[in-house]
Write an enzyme that holds these catalytic residues in place. Structure first.
Site, PDB file in Angstrom:
ATOM      1  N   SER A 146       6.954  -6.287   0.286  1.00  0.00           N
ATOM      2  CA  SER A 146       6.392  -7.457  -0.652  1.00  0.00           C
ATOM      3  C   SER A 146       7.482  -7.562  -1.923  1.00  0.00           C
ATOM      4  CB  SER A 146       5.153  -6.679  -1.390  1.00  0.00           C
ATOM      5  OG  SER A 146       4.928  -7.716  -2.423  1.00  0.00           O
ATOM      6  N   TYR A 159       0.906  -0.706  -6.110  1.00  0.00           N
ATOM      7  CA  TYR A 159       0.948  -1.260  -4.971  1.00  0.00           C
ATOM      8  C   TYR A 159       2.642  -1.405  -4.852  1.00  0.00           C
ATOM      9  CZ  TYR A 159       1.262  -5.217  -1.746  1.00  0.00           C
ATOM     10  OH  TYR A 159       1.563  -6.064  -0.743  1.00  0.00           O
TER      11      TYR A 159
END
Length: 248
Positions: A146, A159
């Protein structure tokens, strides 16, 4: 990378295959001729995927598995070896968001779960299938990351940290295998119309984002036996590889 993809006779493993990007990656791999081993916790989503793949003339094996079951990941590698004797493509896609919150407000159990699924399970999967990928004449490992791994936006700490960790795993693995036919790359899919994105940015209009099928169609090119790149990040939105840089 080649624009057409022929994976006939190849075996591909996809985690998080019951929905989102993983679902459509699995479908694309099957359409290219691969036998897809679809891994996810949600049986209903896997069965829907299986129906679609078979209706299109493809082949799939469903492997319902909670990725917090580390011994189960080990058993999966053993089962692949017994049935096929190798693995040609691995897509480590499964991940959870956790919470969007100040770092000091994140509960320990939430942080631990993000790390267990996003990082530890990815390492355990790599550990389980690395010998199988080395037995392929053109093993391909695709680790979904990501942009959060690099932007490290406020409130995204768990995250972001987990994705930075899986990129480090992929980079080290790529360096270890440079002299083998195996190619290992991370992927930044960019903002995509998925349930995770809706959870992270609830006020965003999903119609402004690409559908996961569009992003998956770009990512599967990294499974091509003709791929030469390794140890890089594939920017799916821009459809190009980018290299890592040391801090300046």
């Amino acid at each position: 990378m080649t624009t057409s993809l022929d994976l006939a006779g190849r075996v591909a493993l996809v985690t998080g295959a019951s929905r989102g990007i993983g679902y459509f990656i699995a479908r694309e791999l099957a359409a290219a001729g691969a036998h897809v081993i679809a891994v996810a916790r949600t049986v209903g989503g896997l069965e829907e995927l299986d129906d679609e793949i078979k209706a299109a003339g493809g082949q799939a094996t469903l492997a319902p598995l909670d990725l917090t079951d580390m011994a189960g990941i080990d058993r999966l590698g053993g089962a692949i070896h017994e049935r096929w004797g190798k693995l040609d493509v691995m897509v480590a896609n499964a991940a959870i968001l956790g919470v969007i919150a100040p770092i000091g407000h994140v509960e320990a159990k939430v942080f631990d779960k993000v790390m267990a699924i996003n990082v530890t399970a990815t390492w355990r999967l790599i550990r389980s299938v690395d010998p199988l990928l080395r037995l392929s004449d053109a093993g391909r490992a695709i680790v979904i990351s990501s942009g959060a791994a690099h932007s490290a936006r406020a409130f995204w700490a768990p995250y972001a940290a987990s994705k930075a960790a899986v990129e480090a795993l992929a980079r080290s693995w790529a360096e270890e295998t440079r002299n083998f036919p195996l190619r290992v790359n991370a992927v930044d899919p960019g903002a995509t119309r998925t349930a995770m994105r809706a959870q992270a940015v609830p006020g965003e209009d999903p119609q402004t984002l690409p559908h996961p099928s569009e992003i998956a169609a770009r990512i599967v090119r990294l499974a091509s036996p003709a791929l030469a790149e390794t140890g890089l990040i594939f920017d799916a939105r821009r459809e190009r590889f980018t290299a890592y840089r040391m801090p300046e």
